[in-house]
Write a protein that holds these residues in place. Structure first.
Motif, short mmCIF file in Angstrom:
data_model
loop_
_atom_site.label_atom_id
_atom_site.label_comp_id
_atom_site.label_asym_id
_atom_site.label_seq_id
_atom_site.Cartn_x
_atom_site.Cartn_y
_atom_site.Cartn_z
N ALA A 108 13.96 -24.65 22.01
CA ALA A 108 14.83 -25.94 21.54
C ALA A 108 16.09 -25.84 21.86
CB ALA A 108 14.73 -25.57 19.89
N LEU A 109 16.94 -24.48 22.11
CA LEU A 109 18.07 -24.55 22.52
C LEU A 109 18.20 -24.99 24.04
CD1 LEU A 109 19.33 -21.57 20.90
CD2 LEU A 109 19.93 -23.85 20.25
N LEU A 110 16.99 -24.70 24.73
CA LEU A 110 17.03 -25.18 26.34
C LEU A 110 16.60 -26.63 26.39
CD1 LEU A 110 15.40 -21.76 27.68
CD2 LEU A 110 17.70 -22.49 27.97
N GLU A 119 21.55 -18.84 30.44
CA GLU A 119 22.76 -17.86 30.35
C GLU A 119 23.36 -18.03 29.00
OE1 GLU A 119 26.68 -17.03 32.53
OE2 GLU A 119 25.13 -16.55 33.73
N GLN A 120 23.50 -19.21 28.73
CA GLN A 120 24.35 -19.65 27.26
C GLN A 120 23.48 -19.29 26.22
OE1 GLN A 120 24.92 -23.70 28.58
NE2 GLN A 120 26.90 -23.39 28.19
N VAL A 121 22.28 -19.39 26.24
CA VAL A 121 21.41 -18.99 25.04
C VAL A 121 21.24 -17.43 24.86
CG1 VAL A 121 18.85 -19.16 24.38
CG2 VAL A 121 20.00 -21.10 25.14
N GLU A 122 21.17 -16.78 26.12
CA GLU A 122 21.04 -15.18 26.03
C GLU A 122 22.19 -14.76 25.62
OE1 GLU A 122 18.51 -13.72 26.47
OE2 GLU A 122 17.32 -15.66 27.12
N THR A 123 23.30 -15.19 25.75
CA THR A 123 24.77 -14.88 25.21
C THR A 123 24.80 -15.23 23.66
OG1 THR A 123 25.98 -15.26 27.39
CG2 THR A 123 27.26 -15.18 25.30
N LEU A 124 24.24 -16.30 23.37
CA LEU A 124 24.39 -16.63 21.99
C LEU A 124 23.57 -15.70 21.05
CD1 LEU A 124 25.25 -18.82 19.81
CD2 LEU A 124 23.19 -20.22 20.51
N PHE A 125 22.28 -15.45 21.66
CA PHE A 125 21.59 -14.67 21.02
C PHE A 125 21.95 -13.10 20.91
CE2 PHE A 125 17.19 -16.93 22.00
CZ PHE A 125 17.56 -17.82 20.84
N ALA A 126 22.54 -12.78 21.89
CA ALA A 126 23.22 -11.29 21.93
C ALA A 126 24.37 -11.30 21.06
CB ALA A 126 23.79 -11.06 23.48
N ASP A 127 25.14 -12.35 20.70
CA ASP A 127 26.16 -12.33 19.80
C ASP A 127 25.84 -12.62 18.36
OD1 ASP A 127 27.93 -11.95 21.93
OD2 ASP A 127 28.56 -14.20 21.99
N CYS A 128 24.82 -13.34 18.15
CA CYS A 128 24.44 -14.01 16.72
C CYS A 128 23.23 -13.45 16.14
CB CYS A 128 24.58 -15.28 16.68
SG CYS A 128 25.97 -16.14 17.12
N MET A 129 22.25 -13.00 16.99
CA MET A 129 20.69 -12.97 16.68
C MET A 129 20.37 -11.47 15.98
SD MET A 129 17.83 -14.60 16.42
CE MET A 129 18.24 -15.88 17.61
N ASP A 130 19.65 -11.34 15.03
CA ASP A 130 19.11 -10.31 14.57
C ASP A 130 17.77 -10.15 15.39
OD1 ASP A 130 20.76 -9.87 12.27
OD2 ASP A 130 19.42 -11.08 11.01
N PRO A 131 17.35 -8.78 15.47
CA PRO A 131 16.08 -8.49 16.33
C PRO A 131 14.88 -9.06 15.80
CG PRO A 131 17.14 -6.47 15.65
CD PRO A 131 17.99 -7.59 14.84
N GLU A 132 13.90 -9.47 16.73
CA GLU A 132 13.04 -10.07 16.17
C GLU A 132 11.83 -9.18 15.76
OE1 GLU A 132 10.37 -12.08 19.43
OE2 GLU A 132 11.64 -10.93 20.80
N ASP A 133 10.96 -9.65 14.91
CA ASP A 133 10.03 -8.60 14.27
C ASP A 133 8.90 -8.21 15.34
OD1 ASP A 133 8.15 -10.59 14.15
OD2 ASP A 133 8.47 -10.73 11.68
N ASP A 134 7.63 -7.66 14.95
CA ASP A 134 6.55 -7.33 15.55
C ASP A 134 5.81 -8.53 16.03
OD1 ASP A 134 7.52 -4.47 15.72
OD2 ASP A 134 6.01 -4.22 14.15
N GLU A 135 5.90 -9.54 15.34
CA GLU A 135 5.28 -10.67 15.44
C GLU A 135 5.93 -11.85 16.13
OE1 GLU A 135 3.73 -12.10 11.99
OE2 GLU A 135 2.54 -9.98 11.56
N GLY A 136 7.50 -11.45 16.46
CA GLY A 136 8.21 -12.56 17.29
C GLY A 136 9.10 -13.20 16.36
N PHE A 137 8.99 -13.06 15.16
CA PHE A 137 9.86 -13.74 14.29
C PHE A 137 11.43 -13.39 14.08
CE2 PHE A 137 5.56 -14.97 13.03
CZ PHE A 137 5.61 -16.28 13.03
N ILE A 138 12.24 -14.36 13.77
CA ILE A 138 13.69 -13.94 13.22
C ILE A 138 13.92 -14.95 12.22
CG2 ILE A 138 14.34 -13.31 15.78
CD1 ILE A 138 15.51 -16.53 14.81
N PRO A 139 15.07 -14.28 11.30
CA PRO A 139 15.59 -14.85 10.25
C PRO A 139 16.60 -15.71 10.76
CG PRO A 139 16.35 -12.74 10.19
CD PRO A 139 15.21 -12.74 11.40
N TYR A 140 16.27 -17.00 10.41
CA TYR A 140 17.17 -18.04 11.21
C TYR A 140 18.48 -18.43 10.27
CZ TYR A 140 14.65 -21.34 8.12
OH TYR A 140 13.90 -21.84 7.16
#
Length: 154
Positions: A108-110, A119-140
């Motif tokens: 969606a971001l791309l 590169e912007q998405v990766e930076t955003l994820f590194a700064d703001c994202m919790d790790p994804e779970d084993d099934e690939g989900f994240i708390p938004y």
């Protein structure tokens, strides 16, 4: 000077100290970043309308030119907020449990709206994202709270 309270003028001056050159102001290519540093969320179209450029060293914006821009952007209604973003991401929350697939958010971001670069998405994820779970989900919600600087929602 534009209808900007003294405290906000001090914040703008600080942003100019960090991003600009003394006496020259900030480069117009950095207009969006300066506005975002002041907790505004202008669209790319609005930045361009307000005098932002795509190439460095085309134009400089001095403090007295920036204050009316800041004031006008602050009044804009076309800015998304935390609650708006939550409603959008709920569309991807298939289990209605506050999570979504990280891959869907990445896509969606791309690809949607004013898309970001990878590169912007990766930076955003590194700064703001919790790790994804084993099934690939994240708390938004915590992601958006960090992105929108809303510690009360973490």
């Amino acid at each position: 000077m534009a209808d900007v309270p003294k405290r906000e003028v001090e914040n703008v001056e600080f942003v100019f100290e960090v991003m600009g050159s003394p006496g020259e102001g900030i480069d117009a290519v950095d207009l969006g970043d300066a506005l975002r540093a002041l907790n505004l969320n202008p669209t790319l179209a609005l930045i361009e309308k307000m005098g932002g450029t795509k190439k460095r060293n085309e134009k400089k914006i001095k403090l007295d030119e920036f204050l009316p821009i800041y004031s006008q952007v602050k009044k804009e209604k076309e800015q998304g907020c935390y609650e708006d973003f939550i409603e959008c991401l709920k569309l991807y929350d298939k289990e209605e449990n506050g999570t979504m697939m990280l891959a869907e958010l990445h896509h969606a971001l791309l690809a949607l709206g004013e898309s970001l670069e990878d590169e912007q998405v990766e930076t955003l994820f590194a700064d703001c994202m919790d790790p994804e779970d084993d099934e690939g989900f994240i708390p938004y919600s915590p992601f958006l709270a960090r992105m929108c600087e809303r510690p009360d929602q973490l």
